[in-house]
Design an enzyme around this catalytic site. Structure first.
Site, short mmCIF file in Angstrom:
data_model
loop_
_atom_site.label_atom_id
_atom_site.label_comp_id
_atom_site.label_asym_id
_atom_site.label_seq_id
_atom_site.Cartn_x
_atom_site.Cartn_y
_atom_site.Cartn_z
CG HIS A 34 8.50 -7.37 -3.43
ND1 HIS A 34 7.70 -6.37 -2.93
CD2 HIS A 34 9.72 -6.80 -3.63
CE1 HIS A 34 8.39 -5.25 -2.84
NE2 HIS A 34 9.61 -5.49 -3.25
CD GLU A 43 9.43 -1.80 -3.36
OE1 GLU A 43 10.47 -2.10 -3.98
OE2 GLU A 43 9.06 -2.41 -2.33
CD GLU A 68 13.43 -8.10 -1.79
OE1 GLU A 68 13.81 -6.99 -1.39
OE2 GLU A 68 12.90 -8.29 -2.90
CG HIS A 69 10.16 -5.52 1.51
ND1 HIS A 69 10.06 -4.16 1.71
CD2 HIS A 69 10.34 -5.67 0.17
CE1 HIS A 69 10.18 -3.52 0.56
NE2 HIS A 69 10.34 -4.43 -0.40
#
Length: 420
Positions: A46, A126, A49-50
């Site tokens: 993840h 998040e 991905e950022h």
């Protein structure tokens, strides 16, 4: 028309031309997600991905965003348990530009240390946001405990502890090991010419190396627990679940129909019995989570703490009815029709078509046509429903998580006794 090609290094190109639309959706898909992480690596997929939107050797983060804003397009990404996708939606005439920019961020991102630190704070926010949203957080809590100790139980975002320990070396080595040609494919739908896109991708992605890390994984072991978690909330949140099925299981169509009839819409049994007739919830639904080799089904409800017993009683009673008798003929027909209608409506957009191409490739390695899906749904019988429900709704295999202000009260396994 759906077409598939493989370029020299093994990267696959899948397209579905839709001449009637003006847009194109394209995604770079990597068969890598949180499932393939070690516990200490949790959240790395993840985090990558950022970071792929934070600048390349040729473009700054602002220039990447401006390229799509200038044509009214969309650029985004998402990470799942078993895959990651970087995608764009643009007008057909801008597909070449979108492909080039996606390739740039995928292959040439610089992982600037200052950007890593800034984005770390975004990811931590998040995580905090997810934990502050109980109707989402309870699903992570359920999975974490039901499949405890297995990679599929790990949260996609990672934890505060693991994300704080991720450094640049870990990010780049993780990506180098897993973003390999055998695990990468490009899917596009809409205004797209297959041969032209394949030739373009051969030039852009031909250098992606193969022979990455070989993943060895096994299905999780179910843990039929009951967890009461105290938290100062206005509502009590309930998640009941048990062993489900894999994406390719022979009863997958029956699972779609059962889920739809049980808790998949406003006419479903749970919605009608718990919300419409009793007014005890705002939200109640059933769901299925399926993966390559395993899965689980579940029911979620949010209610006032004083109504927890009643909601559980009615919910368990509905599971028992389906296990014993299946669905009424009209109910079975309505669920099939609802599924087929939702399926067709969902296929009107290029991004939905692109996603369908990709999921079929990941889980079936072939196209599963709309006609095949429709025929599979139509062929479901009530015997299939009873067979599936009988395997799902076994009291000794069910698990439950309750989250909220429970006033110290503990609900135990006897809640499942009516299913015995």
């Amino acid at each position: 028309m759906i077409q598939k090609s493989v370029i020299g290094n093994g990267v696959r190109i899948l397209t579905e031309a839709m001449p009637q639309v003006v847009s194109s959706s394209i995604g770079i898909w990597v068969e890598n997600g949180s499932r393939y992480e070690e516990p200490a690596e949790n959240g790395t997929s993840h985090f990558i991905e950022h970071l792929l939107f934070k600048g390349t050797k040729k473009r700054t983060a602002a220039q990447i965003a401006e390229a799509f804003d200038a044509v009214g397009g969309v650029l985004n990404a998402f990470t799942g348990k078993e895959y990651t996708c970087y995608y764009a939606k643009v007008l057909g005439k801008d597909l070449e530009m979108a492909t080039e920019v996606l390739a740039d961020i995928f292959l040439e991102s610089v992982f600037d240390p200052a950007e890593i630190e800034r984005e770390r704070q975004v990811v931590l926010q998040e995580i905090s946001q997810a934990e502050d949203t109980p109707d989402d957080f309870i699903h992570d809590l359920f999975t974490e405990n039901f499949w405890k100790g297995h990679p599929l139980a790990l949260p996609i975002f990672g934890s505060t502890e693991t994300v704080n320990k991720i450094d640049r070396e870990q990010l780049t080595s993780f990506m180098a090991a897993r973003y390999r040609s055998s695990r990468v494919f490009i899917a596009a739908a809409g205004q797209v010419e297959h041969e032209r896109l394949t030739a373009k991708c051969a030039g852009l992605f031909g250098g992606v190396a193969g022979d990455g890390k070989v993943e060895k994984f096994s299905p999780p072991v179910d843990r039929p627990l009951v967890l009461n978690r105290e938290k100062n909330l206005e509502q009590a949140h309930i998640c009941i679940g048990g062993p489900g099925i894999s994406q390719s299981h022979r009863l997958r169509y029956a699972a779609y129909v059962l889920n739809t009839a049980l808790g998949g819409g406003m006419s479903s049994r749970l919605f009608q019995e718990v919300r419409e007739k009793r007014g005890r919830v705002y939200s109640i639904y059933s769901f299925i989570s399926s993966f390559i080799d395993s899965g689980y089904f579940g029911v979620y409800a949010g209610t006032n703490p004083e109504w927890v017993d009643e909601v559980l009683e009615v919910t368990i009673a509905e599971l028992r009815k389906v296990e014993r008798d299946g669905l009424e003929p009209a109910e079975l027909a309505r669920a099939k029709s609802q599924l087929q209608g939702n399926m067709l409506l969902g296929m009107e957009s290029t991004d939905s078509r692109m996603n369908r191409l990709a999921r079929n490739e990941i889980y079936f390695r072939r196209d599963v046509s709309m006609d095949e899906l429709s025929a599979g749904i139509e062929a479901v019988t009530n015997d299939n429903i009873v067979e599936l429900a009988s395997s799902w709704f076994q009291p000794d295999k069910l698990a439950m998580v309750l989250l909220g202000d429970l006033k110290g009260r503990k609900i135990g396994r006897d809640v499942f006794a009516p299913l015995a």
